[in-house]
Design an enzyme around this catalytic site. Structure first.
Site, PDB file in Angstrom:
ATOM      1  CG  HIS A 230      50.182 -71.021 -34.697  1.00 15.73           C
ATOM      2  ND1 HIS A 230      50.052 -71.838 -35.758  1.00 15.73           N
ATOM      3  CD2 HIS A 230      51.564 -70.731 -34.699  1.00 15.73           C
ATOM      4  CE1 HIS A 230      51.399 -71.783 -36.436  1.00 15.73           C
ATOM      5  NE2 HIS A 230      52.072 -71.080 -35.992  1.00 15.73           N
TER       6      HIS A 230
ATOM      7  NE  ARG B 221      58.347 -59.222 -54.742  1.00 15.50           N
ATOM      8  CZ  ARG B 221      57.087 -58.834 -54.172  1.00 15.50           C
ATOM      9  NH1 ARG B 221      56.927 -58.518 -52.893  1.00 15.50           N
ATOM     10  NH2 ARG B 221      55.910 -59.151 -54.820  1.00 15.50           N
TER      11      ARG B 221
ATOM     12  CD  GLU C 229      64.148 -52.254 -47.593  1.00 20.33           C
ATOM     13  OE1 GLU C 229      63.310 -52.933 -47.854  1.00 20.33           O
ATOM     14  OE2 GLU C 229      65.020 -52.359 -48.558  1.00 20.33           O
TER      15      GLU C 229
ATOM     16  CG  ASN D 294      56.202 -56.058 -46.056  1.00 19.08           C
ATOM     17  OD1 ASN D 294      55.307 -55.592 -45.724  1.00 19.08           O
ATOM     18  ND2 ASN D 294      56.423 -56.734 -47.120  1.00 19.08           N
TER      19      ASN D 294
ATOM     20  CB  SER E  34      59.337 -46.910 -52.622  1.00 12.81           C
ATOM     21  OG  SER E  34      58.288 -47.699 -52.715  1.00 12.81           O
TER      22      SER E  34
ATOM     23  CE1 TYR F 280      54.452 -46.065 -55.202  1.00 14.35           C
ATOM     24  CE2 TYR F 280      55.299 -43.819 -55.978  1.00 14.35           C
ATOM     25  CZ  TYR F 280      55.629 -45.122 -55.774  1.00 14.35           C
ATOM     26  OH  TYR F 280      56.714 -45.683 -55.620  1.00 14.35           O
TER      27      TYR F 280
ATOM     28  NE  ARG G  99      18.548 -50.263 -21.659  1.00 10.97           N
ATOM     29  CZ  ARG G  99      17.977 -50.313 -22.540  1.00 10.97           C
ATOM     30  NH1 ARG G  99      17.012 -49.402 -22.924  1.00 10.97           N
ATOM     31  NH2 ARG G  99      18.233 -51.345 -23.365  1.00 10.97           N
TER      32      ARG G  99
ATOM     33  CG  MET H 102      26.361 -53.913 -14.612  1.00  5.10           C
ATOM     34  SD  MET H 102      25.311 -52.683 -13.486  1.00  5.10           S
ATOM     35  CE  MET H 102      24.036 -52.105 -14.325  1.00  5.10           C
TER      36      MET H 102
ATOM     37  NE  ARG I 167      22.829 -50.465 -32.089  1.00  5.03           N
ATOM     38  CZ  ARG I 167      23.492 -51.498 -31.212  1.00  5.03           C
ATOM     39  NH1 ARG I 167      24.105 -51.142 -30.162  1.00  5.03           N
ATOM     40  NH2 ARG I 167      23.061 -52.509 -31.381  1.00  5.03           N
TER      41      ARG I 167
ATOM     42  CB  CYS J 208      56.624 -50.741 -52.694  1.00  2.38           C
ATOM     43  SG  CYS J 208      58.035 -50.812 -51.953  1.00  2.38           S
TER      44      CYS J 208
ATOM     45  N   GLY K 218      31.694 -56.419 -21.732  1.00  2.23           N
ATOM     46  CA  GLY K 218      32.398 -56.696 -20.311  1.00  2.23           C
ATOM     47  C   GLY K 218      31.882 -55.704 -19.411  1.00  2.23           C
TER      48      GLY K 218
ATOM     49  NE  ARG L 289      63.113 -55.460 -53.702  1.00  4.35           N
ATOM     50  CZ  ARG L 289      62.517 -55.971 -52.825  1.00  4.35           C
ATOM     51  NH1 ARG L 289      62.009 -55.234 -51.522  1.00  4.35           N
ATOM     52  NH2 ARG L 289      61.990 -57.194 -52.772  1.00  4.35           N
TER      53      ARG L 289
ATOM     54  CE  LYS M 295      21.684 -48.652 -24.492  1.00  2.00           C
ATOM     55  NZ  LYS M 295      22.286 -49.466 -23.291  1.00  2.00           N
TER      56      LYS M 295
END
Lengths: 872, 872
Positions: free
Chosen positions: B445, B564, B737, B760, B756, B844, B88, B99, B329, B824, B97, B619, B22
Site C-alpha cells: 500500500h 484548471r 475523457e 486520468n 485534449s 502535443y 544453462r 532454472m 551482453r 493533458c 524463477g 478548461r 546468452k
C-alpha cells in the site's frame, strides 16, 4: 437542374423523402382517381436549396400555377372569379413548431368582391378574407395570434360565429389590416403572387424554428432534410349548410373496433374543427344530411384501406354537396387497437401474419400489461395532468417525503403529492405508489425519476393548488386533505377522488396461463405465437429467487440470464456479512464464510428447481461490501452524540475503512473476489453443490466487472478446481460492463465461455455518469435541450454503448466462435434495445420477468424486420 | 523438420529469438574468434515442441555432442579423461524463477577419478562432483537447497572453504547422494547422458515455473516464446590460484566513467562470486597476478565494445592461465552513466547522435532530476529498505497519520513511519515529506500510493522495530523518538539519522537556465538539444498559475495544455462560491458570478502574461460543486452535536442536496455548465477580456467531460457569442475523457477545434475504477497477481485506453483534418505514454512543469525510433 415542383399527378406515396408525407399521399390519392383538389408540391430539395441561398424556384412554380389555373379555369386572385389556394407544409416527419397552413391565398380588396359575386355569398367571402389576414399575419408575419383573437371576440361581443354577418367580417378585415400595420409597420400584401411566395418562404423558414430544431434534436431527425410545400386549390366547407368539413378513421383508433369513425362539422373550414368553436357531429349523421357524399366517402375509405393495407385517417371537405379529399395517412392508434386491427387485417386477407407482428410494438404490449382502473367507476374525476409514467395507483395523499416514508413503513399505500419534486423527495417517491405534481412537464424531475423507477406518475396537473404546509390540495373547489384517498392514472393523466378499483390486465392474466378470451387477448395470443416462431433471440429473465424464476418461466423465459447473489446477503444474513467484514484474521473470515455457504446453497437449490432443464446464470457477488454496513453519516452522528454502543464504534471504524468516494468505481465485483480470499470460492462451491443435488441444473457462473483477461483467468482457475472437486460441469463467463472489457473482448474471450452485457454499468461508465446521481440532477434538462431523445438508461445508446457491444461481439466471436452472448442490463426488456441486440447478433436477452413478453415480441419483430430487409 | 540445435559457430547475435540472449552472444563471440569454450545451443523452438509433446531432439543433440567431444578430444563422463559440460538456460529475455545453470555434468563415481588424475588435483575433482550433485539436486530434482547448505556447513564446522580438502569433499559427495535418496527416493543418476538430458528437460520445464509465469505476466512477455538451452564445455576457475573467475564492464556502469571496471575471484567457480563466499578483488589487480590474461581481457573488452557499440558486461574464467569468455551482453547502467556513455560513444565515433538519444530514456532523465543527499555527509546510516518511490526527504519522524497532519499544518517537515500503511493513513501520507515502513514490498500500500503521489518512500526496512504506541522506532540499537529528524533516500532505500543536506539536481539547475557544466550536464544538454531537433510532438505544461507557467516555459514548454480553473475558486474566494451554491434565485446567483468574474479575469491575465505568444488552454470548471463545501460527515456531526451555527444548518442542507453517491460520475464538467445558467458564460467572458487586454494571448477554451456533440454545441454557441461581443478570437475544443467521447469523436469533431485527451478520467472510466479509491485498496494485489505490469494511471493502457484514443484520433481527423490533438492527463509526462502519443499521431503532450524535459526527450526518442523503423 433538378425538378423542384411536382404536380399531384406526377407523384406517389413512395416519394415521401422528396414530397413530404402530405404531398406524397395527395399525389397517391390523385392517381387513384379520388377527388383531390388540384395542386402541386414544391420539393424538400427546393427547401434545402432555399435554406442555402434563399432562392425559390420561381419559374417552375409559375409554370405549375399556370397549369393549375388552366385546370380550374380561374386565375389566382382574379378580381372577377378568383382562384384561391392554400399553402401547406409537409415534411417527411410531422413536426411541431413548423408553419402549418395558410388558407385562402389570392384574396384582396378586389378579389374578395369577385368571390362574393361568384359564390353568391358575401358573408363567406369576407369571412374568408379575414381568415387569410389572420393566418397570414400570424404564421407568415409572426404576429401574436392573440391580437387577432381579441379583435374577433370584441366584435362578437358574446355572439356565436354563425351570428356574424358580412358587414361584421368586412369590419374585421379593416381591423386586422390595422393590426398588421401596427405590428409589422407594413401593409398586408394585396398581390396574390406575393402572398403565395411569402407563404412558401415562411414554410421553408419554419424548418429552422426553435421548436422544430429542438424536436428534431430530441427525435434524432437529421437537420438537413427540409420540408416540402403543397399549393392546393381551395375548396370551401364554409359555403353554407350544404358544405362542411370533417376527419375520419377507417376503424376506431381507440379500441380497434371494425367500422368507420369520425367527426363532421357543417359550414366550417378545417381549422374550425381543431379550434372546437362548435360541437362536431358523429360521421354517421352525415348519412342523413348528405347521403351521396356519405356513401362516396365510405367507398373512398374502403379503397384507401385496401390500398394502404392499414387503418387510414383522412381529412375531407364537402363544398355544396361535392366531396373533396384533403389529406390521408396511416392513422395513429392505441395499443389495444394496434393488436386488434393487425389481426383483423390478417383475417381480411389484407396483410400476412409477419406484417401483423411488425405492426404491434413491444411498447404497445407493455401498455396493455399495466393494471387499469375499472371503466365506468363512479369516482369524481378531479382533474387531468400529463401522463408522465404509466400505470394505475391508489393511495392516501401525502405532502412530504418524510410522511410518505413513514406511512409506507406501516404498510399504507400513499400517493406523494407535490408542487414539483426535487432530489430530497427521492425517498418519498420510492415509498409511494405513485407521484402527482402540479407543475413541470414530461421532462421534469418527477417525470424523469418516476419513469426511471417504473412508478406511476401524473405531472403538471395545473389545476391543483398544492398547500404543502397545510397538507392539502384544492382543485376546482374540492379540498383533498392528507390521508384522503386518491387514484391516479399514469396512462391517461386522470386524477380521481377516492379509490378507483384496479383490474389486472387481461393480457397479464393470459400470460399467467389463462386461456385467451376476448378479441384483444386472442389477437395478442396470435401475435405472440408468431413472434415466438420467428425470433432468433432467446429470452431469459433476471430473477434472484424461486418465485420470480417461476413467474418468469410462465411468462415464457427460457432461462435465467442474471441471478444476483448480493440480495441473498441481506435480511437476517446481514449479521454474517458484518462478521465477514469485521473479521480480524483469516480464521474469523473463514468461519463467517462457512456459515454463509449452506444458506447460499439453499438459495441456489430453489432457483435450480424452478428452472429445471433451463440455463441459470449466477453472478458472483458484485457490490462494494460497505453496502451491507450502516450509513457512514448516520453512524458518525450516532457515535458522536454518544448514542452508539461499543459495537457501533467498531462498525464505524470498518465503515470508515471501507468508505469510498465513488463506490461505483471502487472495490467491487471481481476485485472483491481477488482481494477477499475464499469469498468467490464459497459461492462457487455453493453453486456446484446445489447443482449436483438438483440433477438437471444448468449452472452458468458469471464473474462481474472484469476489465482484463488476467482477472478472469485467476477466478476461473480457482472456480474450475472447485467444480472439478464437486464433480459438476458449469459454464464460466463474464459480464461485459466496463468499457475496457468490450475493448479487449478478443483477449477476454480466451478465458470466457460466455459474455453477458451488463448495460447498466456499461452505460454509466461509457457516458461517465451514475444513474442514481444524475437522472435527478440533469436528465430533465438534457431531455429539454435535446442532448438525449430518451434516457440512455432506458434505451441503448447506439453510437456509444452500442458500438462497444459491436466491438465485443465481433472480437469475442473471432477468438471463440461458440461464445455465448447475451445481455442482462435493464435494456434487455426495452423494445428498441432488443432490436439492437438482434442486429448485433446476441444469442439472448434477459430482462425482468414482467418484461419477458415484451422482449419476446420485439425479438420476433426484429427477426421479421431483418428478414424483410434481407430479401429486399 | 526444423533445425533444433545450433553449434556456437553457426549462430550470431541477431538470432536472439531462436537462440536466446546468452546463446546468440556466445555464438557471436565465437565467430569473432574470441576464446569461448565450444558448445551448442538447443533452440527456443525445441523448447516449444518439448512443452507441447515432451520430446527432446535427442538425435540432433547426440550429433552435436559428438562433435563437441571430437573438438575437445574427450568423451562426456569418460572414466579416464572426462569431458564435462554446463547446461544453462537462456531465453530471449532474462527471467527470474527459471532454472539457471547446472555445472560439471559428466561427473560420476568413475569419472571423478579420471578428472582428479587429469587435473592432478583431487580436491578440485571431488569439489566439482559435490557441486554437481548439489546443483543438480536443487535445480533439476527440486530438492530444497538448504539441505545441501546445511550439510556443507556441518562439514566445515567453522572452517573456510579453502580449508577443506579432498577427503572432506569426498565425504560430502556421500552425504549429498544420501540427501538425494532421502528426498527423491532415487539414486543420483550416474549416467552422464542421463544427467544432461534431465538437465535440459529441467530447463525447459522451468519455463512454466510459477515465478517465471508471474514475471512474464507482469512484464507482458508472451507465454509461448520458450527458452533456449546452452550446453558448453566446462572450463575451471577452481583449479588453483592460477585460475579464477570474474565479471567486468567495459566502462563504469555506476558513473559512466571511461575505463574498464570489474571484480575477480581466484580459485573459484562462477557461482562463488555471486554467493560472496570470499571477497573479490578489483579487476586491476589481475594485472599483477596474471598480466597476460589481463592484457588479453582488456583487448577483448575493447573489441566487444567496438563490436556491440555499447557498454558490455562479461563473465570470464581463467583456467590455469588460459582466459575463457563465458558470456557477454550489453550492460545495464545507472541514469547518469547512460547519458555520459551515450555521448562518449558519439565522440568516439562508435554511434551517431540519433542512436545516443535513443539510448537515454525519459525514466533515466527523471531520476537525474530528483534532489539528492549530499554525498559524503557524516550522518549515520540507520538501515536500508526498498527504494519504493524516488527522491530525498528529510523531516521529524512521526508515527500516526493524525500527528503528521497536525505538524504539517504548522509548517513542519515530517516523515511518516509505520509498520505498514492502510487507507486510514492517506491524510498523513499527503501531509508528510516522505514515508518509511518496516514491512511490505514494492507493491505494498505504502509503495503504490506514494508512487502515485510522487512522494519519496522507503518500504520494507525490516530491521526497523516500529513501536507505534511508544512513538518510536528501534534499529540496530539506535532509538528514534517522535520528533527526531531522519532522512530517507527513496532512490537508494537508505535511511539516515539526522538531517542530511539535500542538494538540488545539477540537471534541474541546467533546465532552470544555468550554463551546462560538468560532463553529465554537458551530456544531458547534447542529448536534449538533439531530442528537441528531432521530435514531432510539441510539449506543453499543465499549470494553473503564473509561477508554474513561467517555470514550465523555462523548462521548455511550448504552451499551456491544461489550465484548471477550479483551483481558482478556493482560498478566500470560497465564500463567493458558497454564495453561488446557496443562491436561492437567479439574482443572487448572478451577483455571486459578477463578483467572481473580475477575479477570474485577473487569474487569466497573469497566465497570459507569462505565456505571451504561446497557446494557453483553459478548461472551464470541472469538479462537482460540493467539493467547494464542507464535508458532509463533519458537518452532520457538528450540527447533530449542537455545535453548528444557523449558517451551518443552511450549509448542511445544501451539502445534502448536492451530495452524490459517486461524484466522479455526477453533476460536473459540461453538465454543470448546462445546468447552472451563467457559470460558463462568466468564465468565457473573463478569458476573453483578459486575452483582449493581454495583446498577444492565444487562448484556447476547453470544455470538460463532453460525452455527446450536442453538449458541446450548446456551450460552444454561447461561448462564440461572448467572444464575438468582446471581439476576441479563441479556439474552442473539448476534453476527450469519457469513453463515449472517443467512441463518437467523429461527431464531436464537428463542434470542436481541438481535442485534449483527459487520460486520468478516461482511464478511470474505461477500467471502471477511481484512482482515489482503488490504488490503495487493490492495486498492490493486482500488481502482485500480474494483472497489471504497471498501474494504468502511470502508463497508458494501450489495449483499452490507447485503443479509444486511436479511434478518436482517426475519426476526429476524418471529420476535421486540421483538428488539433493533445493529451493533458498525467500520462503526458510518462515516457511510455509519450511514445504512444507519438505513435497515434497527437500534436502535443502536456504534463506538469517538472516533467516537461522528460516529455521533450521521449518525444525526440519516439520520433527517432519511428524514423529508424521507417527506414528499415
Amino acid at each position: 437542374m433538378p425538378k423542384f415542383v411536382y404536380d399531384f399527378t406526377e407523384g406517389n406515396k413512395d416519394l415521401r423523402d422528396l414530397l413530404g408525407g402530405k404531398g406524397a399521399n395527395l399525389a397517391e390519392m390523385t392517381n387513384l382517381g379520388l377527388p383531390v383538389p388540384p395542386g402541386f408540391t414544391i420539393t424538400t430539395e427546393a427547401c434545402r436549396t432555399y435554406l442555402a441561398d434563399r432562392t425559390v424556384p420561381a419559374e417552375e412554380i409559375a409554370t405549375h400555377l399556370a397549369k393549375l389555373e388552366a385546370t380550374m379555369g380561374k386565375r389566382l386572385g382574379d378580381a372577377e372569379d378568383p382562384l384561391l389556394v392554400s399553402v401547406r407544409s409537409g415534411a417527411r416527419f410531422s413536426m411541431p413548431g413548423m408553419m402549418e397552413t395558410v388558407l385562402n391565398i389570392g384574396l384582396n380588396d378586389d378579389s374578395v368582391l369577385g368571390l362574393a359575386a361568384q359564390s353568391g355569398n358575401e358573408r363567406f367571402a369576407w369571412d374568408s378574407y379575414r381568415r387569410l389576414i389572420q393566418m397570414f399575419g400570424k404564421t407568415v408575419l409572426g404576429i401574436d395570434g392573440e391580437r387577432f383573437e381579441e379583435a374577433l371576440e370584441e366584435l362578437k361581443a358574446g355572439r356565436q360565429d354563425l351570428d356574424l354577418d358580412a358587414a361584421d367580417f368586412r369590419r374585421l378585415v379593416d381591423v386586422y389590416k390595422e393590426i398588421v400595420k401596427q405590428e409589422r409597420d407594413r401593409e398586408f400584401p394585396g398581390d396574390p403572387r406575393e402572398q403565395m411566395e411569402l407563404a412558401i418562404r415562411a414554410v421553408f423558414d419554419s424548418w429552422h424554428a426553435p421548436r422544430a430544431v429542438l424536436y428534431r434534436r430530441q427525435e434524432r431527425i437529421p437537420d438537413d432534410l427540409g420540408t416540402a410545400v403543397n399549393v392546393v386549390a381551395m375548396v370551401f366547407g364554409n359555403l353554407g349548410m350544404d358544405s362542411g368539413t370533417g376527419v375520419a378513421f377507417t376503424r376506431d383508433p381507440a379500441t380497434g373496433q371494425r367500422g368507420v369513425y369520425g367527426d363532421y362539422l357543417q359550414n366550417a373550414q378545417g381549422e374550425d374543427v381543431v379550434a372546437g368553436i362548435r360541437n362536431t357531429i358523429p360521421l354517421q349523421e352525415l348519412e342523413r344530411i348528405d347521403p351521396t357524399s356519405h356513401h362516396e366517402l365510405l367507398d373512398i375509405m374502403a379503397r384507401l384501406e385496401g390500398h394502404y393495407r392499414d387503418l387510414c385517417d383522412i381529412e375531407f371537405t364537402i363544398e355544396r354537396g361535392k366531396l373533396w379529399m384533403l389529406q390521408t395517412r396511416v392513422g395513429k392508434r392505441t395499443a389495444a387497437a394496434a393488436f386488434r386491427i393487425a389481426v383483423q387485417l390478417v383475417d381480411e386477407g389484407l396483410i400476412g401474419i409477419d406484417e401483423a407482428v411488425l405492426r404491434c410494438t413491444g411498447q404497445q404490449l407493455a401498455q396493455l400489461m399495466f393494471p387499469r382502473f375499472t371503466e365506468g367507476a363512479a369516482n369524481t374525476l378531479l382533474t387531468t395532468g400529463m401522463n408522465a409514467s404509466p400505470g394505475a395507483a391508489v393511495g392516501q395523499a401525502v405532502f412530504s417525503s418524510e410522511r410518505a416514508v413513514e406511512l409506507a413503513a406501516r404498510g399504507e399505500a400513499v400517493i406523494l403529492v407535490r408542487r414539483e419534486t426535487n432530489p430530497d423527495d427521492l425517498a418519498g417517491m420510492i415509498a409511494a405508489r405513485g407521484v402527482l405534481t402540479s407543475r413541470g412537464g414530461k421532462t421534469s424531475h418527477a417525470a424523469v425519476v418516476a419513469r426511471g423507477m417504473g412508478k406511476t406518475c401524473v405531472c403538471g396537473a395545473e389545476e391543483l393548488e398544492v398547500d404543502t404546509k397545510g397538507r392539502r390540495f384544492t382543485v376546482n373547489g374540492t379540498v383533498v386533505e392528507e390521508g384522503d384517498v386518491i387514484s391516479i392514472d399514469g396512462t391517461s393523466g386522470a386524477v380521481y377522488l377516492g379509490e378507483v378499483p384496479v383490474v389486472p390486465s387481461p393480457v397479464v392474466e393470459y400470460f399467467e396461463g389463462e386461456e385467451p378470451a376476448g378479441e384483444l387477448v386472442a389477437a395478442v395470443h396470435r401475435i405472440m405465437t408468431h413472434a415466438d416462431e420467428s425470433r432468433r433471440l432467446a429470452v431469459r429473465a433476471n430473477a434472484d429467487n424461486p418465485e420470480d424464476a417461476a413467474r418468469a418461466r410462465r411468462f415464457g423465459a427460457q432461462g435465467i440470464g442474471l441471478c444476483r447473489t448480493e440480495h441473498m446477503f441481506l435480511g437476517d444474513r446481514r449479521q454474517l456479512v458484518e462478521d465477514l467484514i469485521l473479521a480480524e484474521n483469516p480464521r474469523e473470515r473463514q468461519s463467517a464464510l462457512d456459515a454463509l455457504e449452506p444458506l447460499q446453497k439453499a438459495d441456489f437449490a430453489g432457483i435450480f428447481a424452478a428452472m429445471t432443464g433451463l440455463p441459470v446464470t449466477i453472478r458472483l457477488i458484485d457490490p462494494p461490501l460497505h453496502e451491507f454496513l450502516p450509513d457512514l453519516v448516520d453512524l458518525s452522528v450516532k457515535v458522536a452524540t454518544g448514542a452508539g454502543t461499543e459495537k457501533d464504534e467498531r462498525l464505524l471504524a470498518a465503515v470508515k475503512r471501507l468508505h469510498e468516494q465513488n463506490p461505483m468505481l471502487g472495490l467491487r465485483g471481481v476485485r472483491l473476489g481477488l482481494v477477499i480470499p475464499g469469498l468467490f470460492a464459497m459461492q462457487v462451491r455453493a453453486i456446484a453443490q446445489a447443482a449436483r443435488e438438483a440433477g438437471k441444473a444448468r449452472a452458468e457462473i458469471m464473474i462481474p466487472l472484469v476489465g482484463a483477461v488476467q482477472e478472469l483467468e485467476s477466478v476461473r482457475d480457482e472456480a474450475l478446481k472447485i467444480l472439478d472437486e464437486v464433480g459438476v460441469h458449469a459454464l464460466i463467463g463474464t459480464m461485459i460492463e466496463v468499457p475496457r472489457a468490450a475493448l479487449t473482448a478478443g483477449q477476454i474471450a480466451e478465458a470466457a465461455q460466455f459474455f453477458s452485457f451488463g448495460t447498466n454499468d456499461l452505460t454509466q461508465m461509457t457516458w461517465g455518469f451514475s444513474r442514481d446521481d444524475v437522472e435527478a440532477s440533469f436528465f430533465g434538462k438534457y431531455l429539454d435541450l435535446g442532448i438525449f431523445g430518451v434516457s440512455p438508461f432506458e434505451t441503448l445508446d447506439r453510437d456509444g454503448v452500442g458500438r462497444l457491444m459491436r466491438i465485443a461481439v465481433a472480437e469475442g466471436r473471432a477468438t471463440r466462435p461458440d461464445l455465448k452472448l447475451g445481455i442482462c442490463g435493464e435494456h434487455g426488456g426495452d423494445p428498441d434495445s432488443v432490436r439492437l441486440c438482434h442486429e448485433i447478433g446476441l444469442d439472448y436477452v434477459s430482462c425482468s420477468p414482467f418484461r419477458v413478453p415484451v422482449a419476446r415480441l420485439e425479438a420476433g419483430r426484429a427477426a421479421l424486420a431483418g428478414a424483410e430487409s434481407d430479401t429486399r
